[in-house]
Design an enzyme around this catalytic site. Structure first.
Site, PDB file in Angstrom:
ATOM      1  N   GLU A 150      46.573  14.347  49.326  1.00 21.76           N
ATOM      2  CA  GLU A 150      45.732  13.257  48.811  1.00 21.76           C
ATOM      3  C   GLU A 150      44.578  13.755  47.942  1.00 21.76           C
ATOM      4  O   GLU A 150      43.509  14.094  48.459  1.00 21.76           O
ATOM      5  CB  GLU A 150      45.165  12.417  49.978  1.00 21.76           C
ATOM      6  N   LYS A 186      49.596  11.014  48.161  1.00 23.79           N
ATOM      7  CA  LYS A 186      48.731   9.841  48.349  1.00 23.79           C
ATOM      8  C   LYS A 186      47.776   9.818  47.168  1.00 23.79           C
ATOM      9  O   LYS A 186      46.967  10.733  46.998  1.00 23.79           O
ATOM     10  CB  LYS A 186      47.985   9.931  49.684  1.00 23.79           C
TER      11      LYS A 186
HETATM   12  P1  13P Z   1      41.021   3.869  52.037  1.00 24.32           P
HETATM   13  O1  13P Z   1      42.299   3.089  51.835  1.00 24.32           O
HETATM   14  O2  13P Z   1      39.950   3.144  52.773  1.00 24.32           O
HETATM   15  O3  13P Z   1      40.572   4.525  50.743  1.00 24.32           O
HETATM   16  O4  13P Z   1      41.385   5.066  53.026  1.00 24.32           O
HETATM   17  C1  13P Z   1      42.543   5.750  52.852  1.00 24.32           C
HETATM   18  C2  13P Z   1      42.391   7.122  53.329  1.00 24.32           C
HETATM   19  O5  13P Z   1      43.129   7.590  54.158  1.00 24.32           O
HETATM   20  C3  13P Z   1      41.321   7.936  52.754  1.00 24.32           C
HETATM   21  O6  13P Z   1      41.539   9.276  53.110  1.00 24.32           O
END
Ligand code: 13P
Length: 336
Positions: free
Chosen positions: A171, A213
């Site tokens: 991510e 992600k």
């Molecule tokens: P949000 O969808 O609130 O951005 O959180 C997702 C997430 O896992 C952030 O690391």
């Protein structure tokens, strides 16, 4: 890992990110006057995970270190989730630290001792992992040093996860803070992903057993031009097609501070564009939880309304991943 990837990407389902650190959940609780005790954090996650019908729209849930060790009715959370058909996963990074000599930039920590922690999490029932890097957009930001340091950490995390038999969710989040344009977010996101995939390749990460992600391509929160969902969707898909290899099985979007309805509408537009090589879905934190947390406010009497708020958002997002979300579906709530 192949079967976990397949199950996480089940059509019509997505991920519930419930992996807020103690600090982050504490801030969300405090805003609503809820005391951030270990028992309140457990009770809140129990409420989320025991929502009736959750597994109809949620294929996996991301937990935090404290949560994976907690239980519901004597049953550890990972086992309770798996029994419902929801794959348990775990956030394994240890948050961000200021990048020295680079004001306003951060690097994600947590590689020390990670191999040992991964073995323990696997043994506790986790089947996938997540590591989040944050990239700020601003005057002269992001710098190549920040992108490089975070890409390197993401690649090491992903390789260690696969070594442990856990599917890594990589991510790199380009933040919505600021007044930058949609086009600037697209340029930054493409540049970051290009560097991240080069690092993953270099570190011999198997793209077939990981998930990306990503942020959606969006203008900054303070940008005066806020485009319609269709324009966001086109910019997002155009950017991802240029830099994400087709070997990656799936891309799941974070919500990043969008409201629940905004995130659903944009997801619906993104998933309505056909012809992408990857499966597209969601891994929302705030956009799935905000209404539920606001309804709960720490009171047992509000639990059913809170669970209905979560079920409703999960169901709307389950439709959105098929490009089938409508205004009518948005109105169909069982309890208000
Ligand atoms: P949000 O969808 O609130 O951005 O959180 C997702 C997430 O896992 C952030 O690391």
């Amino acid at each position: 890992m192949e079967s976990a990837v397949k199950a996480l990407l089940t059509p019509g389902k997505g991920l519930l990110a419930a992996d807020e650190s103690i600090g982050t959940i504490g801030k969300r609780f405090e805003a609503l006057g809820i005391a951030s005790t270990e028992e309140n954090r457990r009770a809140y996650r129990e409420l989320l995970f025991t929502t009736p019908g959750l597994a109809d729209h949620i294929s996996g849930a991301i937990l935090f270190d404290e949560t994976i060790r907690q239980s519901t009715g004597g049953e550890p959370f990972p086992r309770a989730l798996a029994r419902k058909g929801i794959i348990p996963g775990i956030k394994v990074d240890k948050g961000t630290a200021a990048l020295p000599f680079f004001e306003g930039e951060k690097v994600t920590q947590g590689l020390d001792g990670l191999r040992e922690r991964l073995a323990e999490y696997r043994q506790m029932g986790a089947r996938f992992t997540k590591w989040r890097a944050v990239i700020a957009v601003g005057d002269g930001l992001p710098t190549p040093a920040c992108i490089g340091a975070n890409a390197h950490a993401l690649a090491l995390f992903a390789a260690l996860s696969q070594e442990a038999g856990l599917v890594p969710i990589v991510e790199p989040e380009v933040l919505m803070d600021g007044d930058h344009t949609l086009a600037r977010c697209g340029e930054v996101t493409a540049g970051v992903l290009k560097t991240v995939f080069a690092a993953l390749f270099e570190h011999r990460v198997r793209l077939e057993t990981m998930l990306l992600k990503s942020n959606m391509v969006l203008p900054g929160k303070d940008c005066p031009q806020q485009p319609a969902a269709g324009e966001v969707a086109e910019a997002t898909i155009r950017c991802l097609r240029r830099v994400v290899p087709a070997a990656v099985p799936g891309i799941v979007f974070l919500s990043g501070g969008q409201t629940g309805v905004e995130a659903t509408q944009r997801l619906n537009a993104i998933c309505g564009i056909s012809g992408s090589p990857w499966i597209l879905s969601f891994s929302f934190g705030r956009a799935l939880q905000d209404d539920a947390l606001g309804a709960w406010r720490g009171l047992t009497a509000n639990a059913a309304a809170a669970q209905e708020a979560l079920r409703h958002r999960a169901s709307c997002n389950g439709l959105a991943v098929q490009g089938k979300h409508t205004a009518r579906a948005e109105r169909e709530r069982l309890i208000d």
